[in-house]
Design a protein around this motif. Structure first.
Motif, PDB file in Angstrom:
ATOM      1  N   GLN A 106     -27.540 -15.306  -9.751  1.00 54.19           N
ATOM      2  CA  GLN A 106     -28.276 -14.704 -10.870  1.00 54.19           C
ATOM      3  C   GLN A 106     -27.965 -13.210 -10.979  1.00 54.19           C
ATOM      4  O   GLN A 106     -27.902 -12.671 -12.088  1.00 54.19           O
ATOM      5  N   ALA A 113     -24.977 -13.081 -12.930  1.00 53.42           N
ATOM      6  CA  ALA A 113     -25.225 -13.392 -14.353  1.00 53.42           C
ATOM      7  C   ALA A 113     -25.821 -12.184 -15.080  1.00 53.42           C
ATOM      8  O   ALA A 113     -25.512 -11.936 -16.248  1.00 53.42           O
ATOM      9  N   GLU A 114     -26.673 -11.430 -14.384  1.00 51.24           N
ATOM     10  CA  GLU A 114     -27.293 -10.255 -15.027  1.00 51.24           C
ATOM     11  C   GLU A 114     -26.253  -9.141 -15.229  1.00 51.24           C
ATOM     12  O   GLU A 114     -26.220  -8.509 -16.288  1.00 51.24           O
ATOM     13  N   SER A 138     -24.102 -10.153 -18.054  1.00 50.69           N
ATOM     14  CA  SER A 138     -24.781  -9.891 -19.333  1.00 50.69           C
ATOM     15  C   SER A 138     -24.649  -8.417 -19.697  1.00 50.69           C
ATOM     16  O   SER A 138     -24.367  -8.067 -20.849  1.00 50.69           O
ATOM     17  N   GLU A 194     -30.140  -4.975 -18.549  1.00 50.69           N
ATOM     18  CA  GLU A 194     -29.535  -6.059 -17.753  1.00 50.69           C
ATOM     19  C   GLU A 194     -29.170  -5.565 -16.354  1.00 50.69           C
ATOM     20  O   GLU A 194     -29.319  -6.291 -15.370  1.00 50.69           O
ATOM     21  N   HIS A 220     -26.778 -16.203 -26.025  1.00 49.80           N
ATOM     22  CA  HIS A 220     -26.583 -15.790 -24.638  1.00 49.80           C
ATOM     23  C   HIS A 220     -27.924 -15.732 -23.897  1.00 49.80           C
ATOM     24  O   HIS A 220     -28.036 -16.183 -22.762  1.00 49.80           O
ATOM     25  N   GLU A 221     -28.931 -15.176 -24.567  1.00 49.09           N
ATOM     26  CA  GLU A 221     -30.247 -15.068 -23.909  1.00 49.09           C
ATOM     27  C   GLU A 221     -30.857 -16.450 -23.656  1.00 49.09           C
ATOM     28  O   GLU A 221     -31.537 -16.644 -22.648  1.00 49.09           O
ATOM     29  N   VAL A 278     -29.337 -17.513 -20.527  1.00 51.03           N
ATOM     30  CA  VAL A 278     -29.931 -16.821 -19.361  1.00 51.03           C
ATOM     31  C   VAL A 278     -31.319 -17.396 -19.054  1.00 51.03           C
ATOM     32  O   VAL A 278     -31.677 -17.571 -17.882  1.00 51.03           O
ATOM     33  N   GLN A 315     -37.717 -13.136 -20.456  1.00 57.70           N
ATOM     34  CA  GLN A 315     -36.822 -13.948 -21.290  1.00 57.70           C
ATOM     35  C   GLN A 315     -37.485 -14.324 -22.618  1.00 57.70           C
ATOM     36  O   GLN A 315     -36.809 -14.395 -23.648  1.00 57.70           O
TER      37      GLN A 315
END
Ligand code: FEO
Length: 168
Positions: free
Chosen positions: A12, A15-16, A19, A49, A92-93, A96, A126
């Protein structure tokens, strides 16, 4: 911390940061398009992010774990209009959000209560991220192709300021 949970948090963090990189690339593209307000919005999103990644990173540090940083891919950002760009942000969000929910499921399965508590913040965040993108898409749809409408939306996006640091 169990290795399955640790691996999931490290993923994660990646991933952040990924982003953040995507949004910074979008910011650069908006600079090219002379939409400085949207460029500002994306630059602040990049900061947010990065802060999300660091929240997870700090959680590992506080629990005596060593974060393992992973590769960040070159962002592929090509969009033809602001509406197209913000539709990609929303998409994209949503992705996530799915990742955060999956991470939460791991935390529940592995009975990691501290991680579950931290992730409550991310789950709320989110909801806000998707809501923000949807609101901007609505404004851009209303503006349509009108130069004046786009100018006004861009000006509004230019007013986004960094959020205050919050305590965990
Ligand atoms: Fe950190 Fe936009 O999700």
């Amino acid at each position: 911390m169990k290795s399955r949970t640790l691996d999931a948090v490290n993923n994660q963090i990646q991933a952040e940061f990924q982003s953040a990189y995507i949004y910074l690339a979008m910011s650069a593209r908006f600079e090219d398009m002379k939409m400085s307000g949207a460029a500002n919005w994306m630059r602040i999103q990049w900061q947010e992010e990065t802060a999300h990644a660091m929240k997870l990173y700090d959680h590992l540090i506080r629990r005596g774990e060593s974060p393992v940083l992973q590769t960040i891919d070159k962002p592929e950002v090509s969009f033809e209009s602001a509406l197209d760009a913000f539709e990609r942000v929303l998409e994209h969000e949503r992705h996530v959000t799915h990742l955060i929910h999956s991470l939460y499921e791991v935390a529940v399965e592995e009975k990691d209560y501290a991680l579950q508590t931290l992730l409550h913040w991310f789950i709320d965040e989110q909801v806000e991220e998707e809501e923000n993108a949807e609101a901007i898409i609505d404004s851009l749809r209303l503006a349509g192709e009108s130069g004046q409408g786009l100018f006004l939306v861009d000006r509004e996006l230019g007013q986004r300021a960094p959020e205050e640091e919050e305590d965990e």
